[in-house]
Design a protein around this motif. Sequence first.
Motif, short mmCIF file in Angstrom:
data_model
loop_
_atom_site.label_atom_id
_atom_site.label_comp_id
_atom_site.label_asym_id
_atom_site.label_seq_id
_atom_site.Cartn_x
_atom_site.Cartn_y
_atom_site.Cartn_z
N LEU A 143 65.20 101.57 -10.94
CA LEU A 143 66.27 102.42 -11.45
C LEU A 143 66.67 102.06 -12.87
O LEU A 143 67.45 102.78 -13.49
N GLN A 144 66.18 100.93 -13.36
CA GLN A 144 66.41 100.46 -14.73
C GLN A 144 67.88 100.35 -15.09
O GLN A 144 68.30 100.71 -16.19
N LEU A 145 68.66 99.81 -14.14
CA LEU A 145 70.06 99.51 -14.44
C LEU A 145 70.11 98.21 -15.24
O LEU A 145 69.20 97.39 -15.16
N PRO A 146 71.16 97.99 -16.00
CA PRO A 146 71.29 96.73 -16.74
C PRO A 146 71.31 95.53 -15.77
O PRO A 146 71.73 95.66 -14.62
N GLU A 147 70.86 94.37 -16.26
CA GLU A 147 70.75 93.19 -15.40
C GLU A 147 72.07 92.80 -14.77
O GLU A 147 72.12 92.47 -13.59
N GLY A 148 73.14 92.79 -15.55
CA GLY A 148 74.44 92.39 -15.02
C GLY A 148 74.89 93.26 -13.86
O GLY A 148 75.36 92.77 -12.83
N VAL A 149 74.73 94.56 -14.02
CA VAL A 149 75.12 95.50 -12.97
C VAL A 149 74.23 95.31 -11.74
O VAL A 149 74.71 95.28 -10.60
N SER A 150 72.93 95.12 -11.97
CA SER A 150 71.99 94.91 -10.86
C SER A 150 72.32 93.66 -10.08
O SER A 150 72.28 93.65 -8.85
N VAL A 151 72.68 92.59 -10.78
CA VAL A 151 73.01 91.33 -10.11
C VAL A 151 74.26 91.48 -9.25
O VAL A 151 74.28 91.07 -8.09
N ILE A 152 75.28 92.08 -9.81
CA ILE A 152 76.54 92.24 -9.07
C ILE A 152 76.33 93.10 -7.83
O ILE A 152 76.76 92.74 -6.73
N ILE A 153 75.67 94.23 -7.98
CA ILE A 153 75.43 95.12 -6.84
C ILE A 153 74.55 94.43 -5.80
O ILE A 153 74.80 94.52 -4.59
N ALA A 154 73.52 93.71 -6.25
CA ALA A 154 72.61 93.02 -5.32
C ALA A 154 73.35 91.96 -4.51
O ALA A 154 73.13 91.82 -3.31
N ILE A 155 74.24 91.22 -5.16
CA ILE A 155 75.01 90.19 -4.43
C ILE A 155 75.93 90.83 -3.40
O ILE A 155 76.03 90.36 -2.26
N VAL A 156 76.58 91.92 -3.78
CA VAL A 156 77.47 92.62 -2.84
C VAL A 156 76.68 93.14 -1.65
O VAL A 156 77.10 92.99 -0.49
N VAL A 157 75.53 93.75 -1.91
CA VAL A 157 74.70 94.28 -0.82
C VAL A 157 74.20 93.14 0.06
O VAL A 157 74.18 93.26 1.30
N GLY A 158 73.81 92.02 -0.54
CA GLY A 158 73.36 90.86 0.23
C GLY A 158 74.46 90.31 1.12
O GLY A 158 74.23 89.97 2.29
N LEU A 159 75.68 90.23 0.58
CA LEU A 159 76.81 89.76 1.39
C LEU A 159 77.11 90.71 2.54
O LEU A 159 77.37 90.27 3.67
N LEU A 160 77.07 91.99 2.28
CA LEU A 160 77.29 92.97 3.35
C LEU A 160 76.23 92.85 4.44
O LEU A 160 76.55 92.93 5.63
N ALA A 161 74.99 92.65 4.04
CA ALA A 161 73.91 92.51 5.03
C ALA A 161 74.12 91.26 5.88
O ALA A 161 73.92 91.29 7.10
N GLU A 162 74.56 90.17 5.26
CA GLU A 162 74.78 88.95 6.03
C GLU A 162 75.97 89.10 6.97
O GLU A 162 75.93 88.65 8.12
N VAL A 163 77.03 89.76 6.51
CA VAL A 163 78.20 89.99 7.38
C VAL A 163 77.80 90.84 8.58
O VAL A 163 78.18 90.54 9.72
N LEU A 164 77.02 91.89 8.34
CA LEU A 164 76.56 92.73 9.45
C LEU A 164 75.68 91.95 10.42
O LEU A 164 75.78 92.10 11.63
N TYR A 165 74.82 91.08 9.87
CA TYR A 165 73.97 90.25 10.73
C TYR A 165 74.83 89.32 11.59
O TYR A 165 74.60 89.18 12.79
#
Length: 58
Positions: free
Chosen positions: A28-50
Amino acid sequence: MGPKQIIIGLLVFIIITVVTFFLLNLILQLPEGVSVIIAIVVGLLAEVLYRKKARSRT
C-alpha cells in the motif's frame, strides 16, 4: 496461563505485526511511521483475541 500459551501469543503478535507492516509499507506504500503504528495495533489486537479465545477453552 501457561508458558506454552505465552509463547504462542508472542508468536501471534510477532507474525501478525511483521506481515501487517510489510503489507502496509510495501504493497500500500504507506509511510514507515504510519505502517509501524498500525502494525503494532493490529498485532496487539490479534494477541488479545488469541488470549480471549485461549481463556474460553479452559
